[in-house]
Design a protein around this motif. Sequence first.
Motif, PDB file in Angstrom:
ATOM      1  N   ARG A  42      42.686 -48.407  45.693  1.00  0.00           N
ATOM      2  CA  ARG A  42      43.602 -49.113  46.590  1.00  0.00           C
ATOM      3  C   ARG A  42      42.887 -49.492  47.889  1.00  0.00           C
ATOM      4  O   ARG A  42      42.087 -48.736  48.425  1.00  0.00           O
ATOM      5  N   GLY A  43      43.197 -50.678  48.354  1.00  0.00           N
ATOM      6  CA  GLY A  43      42.595 -51.172  49.587  1.00  0.00           C
ATOM      7  C   GLY A  43      41.291 -51.903  49.378  1.00  0.00           C
ATOM      8  O   GLY A  43      40.780 -52.557  50.297  1.00  0.00           O
ATOM      9  N   CYS A  44      40.715 -51.805  48.173  1.00  0.00           N
ATOM     10  CA  CYS A  44      39.466 -52.502  47.873  1.00  0.00           C
ATOM     11  C   CYS A  44      39.778 -53.864  47.238  1.00  0.00           C
ATOM     12  O   CYS A  44      40.748 -53.992  46.480  1.00  0.00           O
TER      13      CYS A  44
ATOM     14  N   SER B 116      47.192 -57.458  46.161  1.00  0.00           N
ATOM     15  CA  SER B 116      47.156 -58.440  47.256  1.00  0.00           C
ATOM     16  C   SER B 116      46.209 -57.967  48.362  1.00  0.00           C
ATOM     17  O   SER B 116      46.628 -57.624  49.468  1.00  0.00           O
ATOM     18  N   VAL B 117      44.929 -57.918  48.023  1.00  0.00           N
ATOM     19  CA  VAL B 117      43.885 -57.522  48.971  1.00  0.00           C
ATOM     20  C   VAL B 117      42.956 -58.706  49.157  1.00  0.00           C
ATOM     21  O   VAL B 117      42.551 -59.350  48.174  1.00  0.00           O
ATOM     22  N   GLU B 118      42.613 -59.018  50.394  1.00  0.00           N
ATOM     23  CA  GLU B 118      41.733 -60.152  50.661  1.00  0.00           C
ATOM     24  C   GLU B 118      40.401 -59.975  49.937  1.00  0.00           C
ATOM     25  O   GLU B 118      39.815 -58.894  49.921  1.00  0.00           O
ATOM     26  N   GLY B 119      39.940 -61.069  49.335  1.00  0.00           N
ATOM     27  CA  GLY B 119      38.683 -61.022  48.590  1.00  0.00           C
ATOM     28  C   GLY B 119      38.866 -60.759  47.111  1.00  0.00           C
ATOM     29  O   GLY B 119      37.880 -60.710  46.366  1.00  0.00           O
ATOM     30  N   SER B 120      40.112 -60.575  46.649  1.00  0.00           N
ATOM     31  CA  SER B 120      40.365 -60.372  45.221  1.00  0.00           C
ATOM     32  C   SER B 120      40.358 -61.719  44.492  1.00  0.00           C
ATOM     33  O   SER B 120      40.693 -62.755  45.074  1.00  0.00           O
TER      34      SER B 120
ATOM     35  N   ALA C 236      48.040 -52.893  31.433  1.00  0.00           N
ATOM     36  CA  ALA C 236      48.261 -51.523  31.915  1.00  0.00           C
ATOM     37  C   ALA C 236      46.939 -50.846  32.256  1.00  0.00           C
ATOM     38  O   ALA C 236      46.830 -50.119  33.254  1.00  0.00           O
ATOM     39  N   VAL C 237      45.903 -51.079  31.433  1.00  0.00           N
ATOM     40  CA  VAL C 237      44.585 -50.502  31.697  1.00  0.00           C
ATOM     41  C   VAL C 237      44.003 -51.068  32.995  1.00  0.00           C
ATOM     42  O   VAL C 237      43.449 -50.339  33.830  1.00  0.00           O
ATOM     43  N   LEU C 238      44.137 -52.374  33.186  1.00  0.00           N
ATOM     44  CA  LEU C 238      43.627 -53.016  34.401  1.00  0.00           C
ATOM     45  C   LEU C 238      44.314 -52.473  35.653  1.00  0.00           C
ATOM     46  O   LEU C 238      43.664 -52.138  36.649  1.00  0.00           O
ATOM     47  N   GLU C 239      45.632 -52.397  35.583  1.00  0.00           N
ATOM     48  CA  GLU C 239      46.395 -51.950  36.751  1.00  0.00           C
ATOM     49  C   GLU C 239      46.113 -50.488  37.080  1.00  0.00           C
ATOM     50  O   GLU C 239      46.009 -50.106  38.250  1.00  0.00           O
ATOM     51  N   ALA C 240      45.982 -49.656  36.040  1.00  0.00           N
ATOM     52  CA  ALA C 240      45.693 -48.234  36.276  1.00  0.00           C
ATOM     53  C   ALA C 240      44.322 -48.063  36.920  1.00  0.00           C
ATOM     54  O   ALA C 240      44.146 -47.237  37.826  1.00  0.00           O
ATOM     55  N   ARG C 241      43.376 -48.841  36.469  1.00  0.00           N
ATOM     56  CA  ARG C 241      42.033 -48.742  37.056  1.00  0.00           C
ATOM     57  C   ARG C 241      42.034 -49.192  38.511  1.00  0.00           C
ATOM     58  O   ARG C 241      41.461 -48.531  39.386  1.00  0.00           O
TER      59      ARG C 241
END
Length: 523
Positions: A135-137, A168-172, A125-130
């Motif tokens: 968004r987009g990065c 689902s962002v390229e480079g992740s 939850a902490v990871l997703e909130a951060r």
Amino acid sequence: MAVLTDDRKASQLLESEPSFPSTRDCWHCGFERDLCLTIVVAGASGDLASKKTYPALQFLHHNGFLPRKVAIIGYARTQMSDEQLRTKLRPRLKGSEKEVDKFLEGCTYVSGSYDGSEGWQKLAAVLEAREAKHRGCPCGRLYYLALPPSVYPQVCTGLKTYCDGLPSVEGSWIRVVVEKPFGLDLQSSEELAEELGKLYPESQLYRIDHYLGKEMVQNLFVIRFANMFTAPLWNRNCISNVQITFKEDFGTQGRGGYFDSFGIVRDVIQNHLIQLLAMLAMEKPLSIHPDDLRDEKVKVLRCIKPVQPHNVVLGQYTAADAQPGYTDDPTVPAGSKTPTFASVTVFIDNDRWAGVPFVLKAGKALNERKAEIRVQLRSTPHFVFNGEPEAMRNELVVRLQPDEAIYLKLIVKKPGLEIDTAISELDLDYRQRYPGVVIPDAYPRLILDSIRGDQQHFVRRDELRAAWAICTPILHLIDAGALPVHPYPYGSRGPPEADELLARAGFVKNSRYDWHEAGAARL
């Protein structure tokens, strides 16, 4: 019409073939400028994290090597607040109070078990909130396991099950860094590798051996393959023997209980010294792509036959000069025969190195602290000068620690009217040649490599397998008590039997060499 020669036909045929570039040709390392990076330190409450991991991250942060959007999240079973973590870390960090505070602001903490779901769900939850704030990065997650290998499978299972949902962002990307020891022998290492391999592919696993991050180890790669003068010498025709030495001038210092379950061969020789041997003896890789380099290391390691008992000397330090012996450590089981010293001779069965002894020596509570590589050449044939050529050998010495340096020992004329010879040195002392340059510890370098996606200095699974195959038979004999363990006094050079093994390997101590620099380690 002109008749094409066979050579021209072949040339035209090659030119008409479609190009199929390897994925290695397109390789690059680095990270996007707008990367949202989250580093999770699993085992954040432990000694390894506070002594090595967090100080390394602070070094990278202070020197501007981390992306701007970075956060460091500690995870462990210990109940602790963010502020308590920062208080615990503060004494280990360097710099002004302002610099330390700036780093600690980005350090937070999540508590949870390693085998349950609740803690991992909180972390997710902490990871997703951060990441939702960026968004987009592209997002990067580096999971650093500052933990004993026994909990790797359950920790990786928790991370994979609950913390694998990247945007689902390229480079992740997601990468997992694991610390040694990787098992206790070949079988246990393979079992651990199999468990982790089911969760994360090899491209995401970074097995850290901090010796591969040392400045002089990486310099060894450049010395070998960037200089023409080394190429014709680097083989069995010119090199008589090689020593790779690791010496500590202190004992177990209350950590004997941990050390006793491993011993010096597992703790140092199977990993650190075998890696140095591979770097020293491998063929030139096609490129500096991580897998090209590691392919060559695997090839040379597979040429090494398992260690034979007659090529091993073991020792255990005893009390001397008011210093306690190994078994005086209250954490060590009574009557333990675990070796704190080992000298091992191995041979590489290939065209370049056949017959050349490689002596790997490691020990605790010895007379000095030193890690070095010593390559001794054969004696000069048809020696026309005064003196005994067998007692005057050229050597290349690479000192990894302390005080990084490279020395090339040469036979020269003594100053004066007579033609007399002596051993002198071409000397590259890093402190003198690069004054003011800070040589970073291995951990910052390796953590930065893992963030950049460069696996060049991390151990691949087949490389690990080959290293364990060399040492496992002798380790089983040691575990069974089938080999003698010789006592040696605290602060000595080790058991005398190790000198006999070195003499059998053909090492000759230069009898006409004096080291004059005040304060320098005598070579």
